[in-house]
Design a protein around this motif. Structure first.
Motif, PDB file in Angstrom:
ATOM      1  N   ARG A 188     -60.621 129.873  21.256  1.00 15.98           N
ATOM      2  CA  ARG A 188     -59.474 130.564  20.611  1.00 15.98           C
ATOM      3  C   ARG A 188     -58.688 131.633  21.106  1.00 15.98           C
ATOM      4  O   ARG A 188     -57.401 131.462  20.545  1.00 15.98           O
ATOM      5  CB  ARG A 188     -59.703 130.235  19.059  1.00 15.98           C
ATOM      6  CG  ARG A 188     -60.510 129.431  18.120  1.00 15.98           C
ATOM      7  CD  ARG A 188     -60.930 129.726  16.795  1.00 15.98           C
ATOM      8  NE  ARG A 188     -60.206 129.728  15.856  1.00 15.98           N
ATOM      9  CZ  ARG A 188     -60.298 129.788  14.471  1.00 15.98           C
ATOM     10  NH1 ARG A 188     -61.509 129.981  14.354  1.00 15.98           N
ATOM     11  NH2 ARG A 188     -59.360 130.103  13.665  1.00 15.98           N
ATOM     12  N   GLU A 189     -59.035 131.998  21.925  1.00 15.96           N
ATOM     13  CA  GLU A 189     -58.097 133.041  22.445  1.00 15.96           C
ATOM     14  C   GLU A 189     -57.573 132.707  23.146  1.00 15.96           C
ATOM     15  O   GLU A 189     -56.252 133.297  23.431  1.00 15.96           O
ATOM     16  CB  GLU A 189     -58.934 134.230  22.938  1.00 15.96           C
ATOM     17  CG  GLU A 189     -59.534 135.319  21.097  1.00 15.96           C
ATOM     18  CD  GLU A 189     -59.914 136.175  22.372  1.00 15.96           C
ATOM     19  OE1 GLU A 189     -60.004 136.902  23.793  1.00 15.96           O
ATOM     20  OE2 GLU A 189     -60.134 137.519  21.013  1.00 15.96           O
ATOM     21  N   LYS A 190     -57.675 131.996  23.724  1.00 19.65           N
ATOM     22  CA  LYS A 190     -56.823 131.474  25.016  1.00 19.65           C
ATOM     23  C   LYS A 190     -55.850 129.952  25.010  1.00 19.65           C
ATOM     24  O   LYS A 190     -54.813 130.404  25.021  1.00 19.65           O
ATOM     25  CB  LYS A 190     -58.081 130.255  26.333  1.00 19.65           C
ATOM     26  CG  LYS A 190     -58.800 131.149  26.972  1.00 19.65           C
ATOM     27  CD  LYS A 190     -58.229 130.605  28.300  1.00 19.65           C
ATOM     28  CE  LYS A 190     -59.982 130.981  29.347  1.00 19.65           C
ATOM     29  NZ  LYS A 190     -58.483 131.721  30.676  1.00 19.65           N
ATOM     30  N   LEU A 191     -56.275 129.383  23.534  1.00 22.19           N
ATOM     31  CA  LEU A 191     -55.136 128.599  22.677  1.00 22.19           C
ATOM     32  C   LEU A 191     -54.071 129.272  22.184  1.00 22.19           C
ATOM     33  O   LEU A 191     -52.788 129.543  21.940  1.00 22.19           O
ATOM     34  CB  LEU A 191     -55.827 128.306  21.404  1.00 22.19           C
ATOM     35  CG  LEU A 191     -56.551 126.798  22.285  1.00 22.19           C
ATOM     36  CD1 LEU A 191     -57.338 126.101  21.554  1.00 22.19           C
ATOM     37  CD2 LEU A 191     -55.601 126.104  22.842  1.00 22.19           C
ATOM     38  N   ARG A 192     -54.343 131.033  21.950  1.00 22.47           N
ATOM     39  CA  ARG A 192     -52.939 132.121  21.482  1.00 22.47           C
ATOM     40  C   ARG A 192     -51.464 131.789  22.506  1.00 22.47           C
ATOM     41  O   ARG A 192     -50.826 132.008  22.207  1.00 22.47           O
ATOM     42  CB  ARG A 192     -53.599 133.187  21.072  1.00 22.47           C
ATOM     43  CG  ARG A 192     -54.222 133.623  20.069  1.00 22.47           C
ATOM     44  CD  ARG A 192     -54.690 135.337  20.100  1.00 22.47           C
ATOM     45  NE  ARG A 192     -55.366 135.742  19.138  1.00 22.47           N
ATOM     46  CZ  ARG A 192     -56.374 136.643  19.055  1.00 22.47           C
ATOM     47  NH1 ARG A 192     -56.607 137.137  19.962  1.00 22.47           N
ATOM     48  NH2 ARG A 192     -57.530 135.714  17.721  1.00 22.47           N
ATOM     49  N   LEU A 193     -52.005 131.497  23.399  1.00 21.08           N
ATOM     50  CA  LEU A 193     -51.272 131.570  24.788  1.00 21.08           C
ATOM     51  C   LEU A 193     -50.917 130.168  24.990  1.00 21.08           C
ATOM     52  O   LEU A 193     -49.474 129.885  25.590  1.00 21.08           O
ATOM     53  CB  LEU A 193     -51.644 132.335  26.132  1.00 21.08           C
ATOM     54  CG  LEU A 193     -52.304 133.480  25.718  1.00 21.08           C
ATOM     55  CD1 LEU A 193     -53.065 134.005  27.479  1.00 21.08           C
ATOM     56  CD2 LEU A 193     -51.328 134.870  25.477  1.00 21.08           C
ATOM     57  N   ALA A 194     -51.431 128.757  24.233  1.00 16.49           N
ATOM     58  CA  ALA A 194     -50.197 127.921  24.685  1.00 16.49           C
ATOM     59  C   ALA A 194     -49.512 127.072  23.729  1.00 16.49           C
ATOM     60  O   ALA A 194     -49.840 127.766  22.901  1.00 16.49           O
ATOM     61  CB  ALA A 194     -51.970 127.176  24.751  1.00 16.49           C
ATOM     62  N   ASP A 195     -49.007 126.733  23.841  1.00 18.32           N
ATOM     63  CA  ASP A 195     -48.254 125.550  23.275  1.00 18.32           C
ATOM     64  C   ASP A 195     -48.939 124.564  22.440  1.00 18.32           C
ATOM     65  O   ASP A 195     -48.790 123.420  22.339  1.00 18.32           O
ATOM     66  CB  ASP A 195     -46.779 125.508  23.853  1.00 18.32           C
ATOM     67  CG  ASP A 195     -46.072 124.656  22.984  1.00 18.32           C
ATOM     68  OD1 ASP A 195     -45.375 125.393  21.770  1.00 18.32           O
ATOM     69  OD2 ASP A 195     -44.976 123.959  23.592  1.00 18.32           O
ATOM     70  N   VAL A 196     -49.251 124.783  20.783  1.00 18.68           N
ATOM     71  CA  VAL A 196     -50.029 124.245  20.523  1.00 18.68           C
ATOM     72  C   VAL A 196     -48.870 123.750  19.059  1.00 18.68           C
ATOM     73  O   VAL A 196     -48.098 124.625  18.723  1.00 18.68           O
ATOM     74  CB  VAL A 196     -51.285 124.739  19.782  1.00 18.68           C
ATOM     75  CG1 VAL A 196     -51.717 124.197  18.577  1.00 18.68           C
ATOM     76  CG2 VAL A 196     -52.016 125.664  20.006  1.00 18.68           C
ATOM     77  N   PRO A 197     -49.115 122.258  18.917  1.00 19.17           N
ATOM     78  CA  PRO A 197     -48.192 121.915  17.671  1.00 19.17           C
ATOM     79  C   PRO A 197     -48.747 122.729  16.603  1.00 19.17           C
ATOM     80  O   PRO A 197     -49.261 123.026  16.453  1.00 19.17           O
ATOM     81  CB  PRO A 197     -48.498 120.515  17.348  1.00 19.17           C
ATOM     82  CG  PRO A 197     -49.344 120.109  18.887  1.00 19.17           C
ATOM     83  CD  PRO A 197     -49.864 121.609  19.235  1.00 19.17           C
ATOM     84  N   LYS A 198     -47.001 122.692  15.808  1.00 18.51           N
ATOM     85  CA  LYS A 198     -47.559 123.366  14.257  1.00 18.51           C
ATOM     86  C   LYS A 198     -48.308 122.625  13.499  1.00 18.51           C
ATOM     87  O   LYS A 198     -49.040 123.833  12.984  1.00 18.51           O
ATOM     88  CB  LYS A 198     -45.366 123.423  13.616  1.00 18.51           C
ATOM     89  CG  LYS A 198     -45.093 124.767  14.026  1.00 18.51           C
ATOM     90  CD  LYS A 198     -45.631 125.631  13.472  1.00 18.51           C
ATOM     91  CE  LYS A 198     -44.499 126.762  13.564  1.00 18.51           C
ATOM     92  NZ  LYS A 198     -44.812 127.949  12.979  1.00 18.51           N
ATOM     93  N   SER A 199     -48.553 121.734  13.551  1.00 18.20           N
ATOM     94  CA  SER A 199     -49.214 121.070  12.599  1.00 18.20           C
ATOM     95  C   SER A 199     -50.810 120.815  13.108  1.00 18.20           C
ATOM     96  O   SER A 199     -51.665 121.027  12.048  1.00 18.20           O
ATOM     97  CB  SER A 199     -48.908 119.450  12.687  1.00 18.20           C
ATOM     98  OG  SER A 199     -49.209 118.970  14.206  1.00 18.20           O
ATOM     99  N   LEU A 200     -50.878 121.579  14.088  1.00 18.05           N
ATOM    100  CA  LEU A 200     -52.382 121.925  13.828  1.00 18.05           C
ATOM    101  C   LEU A 200     -52.619 123.241  14.781  1.00 18.05           C
ATOM    102  O   LEU A 200     -53.919 123.508  14.917  1.00 18.05           O
ATOM    103  CB  LEU A 200     -52.406 120.564  15.555  1.00 18.05           C
ATOM    104  CG  LEU A 200     -52.984 119.274  15.615  1.00 18.05           C
ATOM    105  CD1 LEU A 200     -52.914 119.125  17.303  1.00 18.05           C
ATOM    106  CD2 LEU A 200     -53.626 118.882  14.635  1.00 18.05           C
ATOM    107  N   ASP A 201     -51.559 124.475  13.957  1.00 18.32           N
ATOM    108  CA  ASP A 201     -52.274 125.774  14.493  1.00 18.32           C
ATOM    109  C   ASP A 201     -52.699 125.755  13.625  1.00 18.32           C
ATOM    110  O   ASP A 201     -52.901 125.960  12.195  1.00 18.32           O
ATOM    111  CB  ASP A 201     -50.760 126.162  14.142  1.00 18.32           C
ATOM    112  CG  ASP A 201     -50.386 127.883  14.851  1.00 18.32           C
ATOM    113  OD1 ASP A 201     -51.085 127.633  16.244  1.00 18.32           O
ATOM    114  OD2 ASP A 201     -50.030 128.589  14.371  1.00 18.32           O
ATOM    115  N   GLY A 202     -53.537 127.097  13.850  1.00 18.36           N
ATOM    116  CA  GLY A 202     -54.957 127.065  12.658  1.00 18.36           C
ATOM    117  C   GLY A 202     -55.978 126.497  12.703  1.00 18.36           C
ATOM    118  O   GLY A 202     -57.117 126.420  14.366  1.00 18.36           O
ATOM    119  N   LEU A 203     -56.764 126.118  11.562  1.00 20.68           N
ATOM    120  CA  LEU A 203     -58.515 125.200  11.868  1.00 20.68           C
ATOM    121  C   LEU A 203     -57.493 124.180  12.329  1.00 20.68           C
ATOM    122  O   LEU A 203     -59.097 123.854  12.733  1.00 20.68           O
ATOM    123  CB  LEU A 203     -58.091 125.538  10.015  1.00 20.68           C
ATOM    124  CG  LEU A 203     -58.478 126.900   9.710  1.00 20.68           C
ATOM    125  CD1 LEU A 203     -59.493 126.694   8.122  1.00 20.68           C
ATOM    126  CD2 LEU A 203     -60.376 127.111  10.320  1.00 20.68           C
TER     127      LEU A 203
END
Length: 192
Positions: A155-170
């Motif tokens: 999850r800490e690595k994903l803070r730097l990734a470009d995650v789609p808005k619909s999947l951000d967070g949980l």
């Protein structure tokens, strides 16, 4: 000795409560946003599981069974666990207030965590000796710590990734947890 090693490794990897039995997910998802908080929570859960399993085994075998009060097992175990969590909260609040603030409500949720109650119950129902109960409890705690630290790292690595808005967070956390669970389930066929 190899029997204890197999029991320990089985509790850590093969029968991991979070990633193969899907228990204790509230703390798993709630605390795994921060690596430091996750590592500390993993150590706290390991300590509570191990200590409560030791005392639960002793109380069960030396008080409940001789007095024929085994119907009170769950209630007594819950009281023991709640006592250890209260003690842990007092120690953490006094000596590491920053960690206490990071954990927040999740520290008290250890008392109601099904993993923490499940391990002593499984130890008693499996008729483990005290030594096996300690090994299984410690292994289960280490497995919980491993799962939550792996999740926090991802999850800490994903803070730097470009995650789609619909999947951000949980949303992305559930996908990561599913991938971790699949990888841990792959170990289940190794020991027969």
């Amino acid at each position: 000795m190899s029997e204890y090693l197999l029991l320990f490794m089985g509790a850590v990897v093969i029968n991991n409560f979070v990633l193969t039995r899907f228990l204790g997910l509230c703390i798993f998802f709630g605390v795994s946003k921060n690596f430091d908080a996750s590592a500390g929570m993993g150590m706290a859960v390991t300590a509570v599981i191990t200590l409560s399993s030791i005392f639960a085994w002793l109380v069960h075998h030396y008080i409940l069974v001789p007095l024929n009060f085994t119907f009170l097992t769950t209630i007594v175990f819950v009281l023991l666990i709640a006592s250890f969590v209260q003690l842990l909260e007092m120690v953490v609040k006094k000596y590491t207030p920053n960690l206490h603030r990071m954990w927040g409500i999740y520290l008290l949720l250890i008392a109601t965590n099904c993993v923490v109650l499940g391990v002593p119950l499984i130890n008693v129902e499996s008729d483990f000796t005290l030594a096996k109960s300690i090994v299984n409890a410690f292994g289960s705690g280490v497995g919980f710590a491993l799962a939550i630290v792996l999740m926090a790292s991802c999850r800490e690595k994903l803070r730097l990734a470009d995650v789609p808005k619909s999947l951000d967070g949980l949303g992305v956390a559930f996908i990561i947890a599913g991938c971790l669970a699949l990888s841990f389930l792959g170990f289940s066929g190794m020991i027969k």
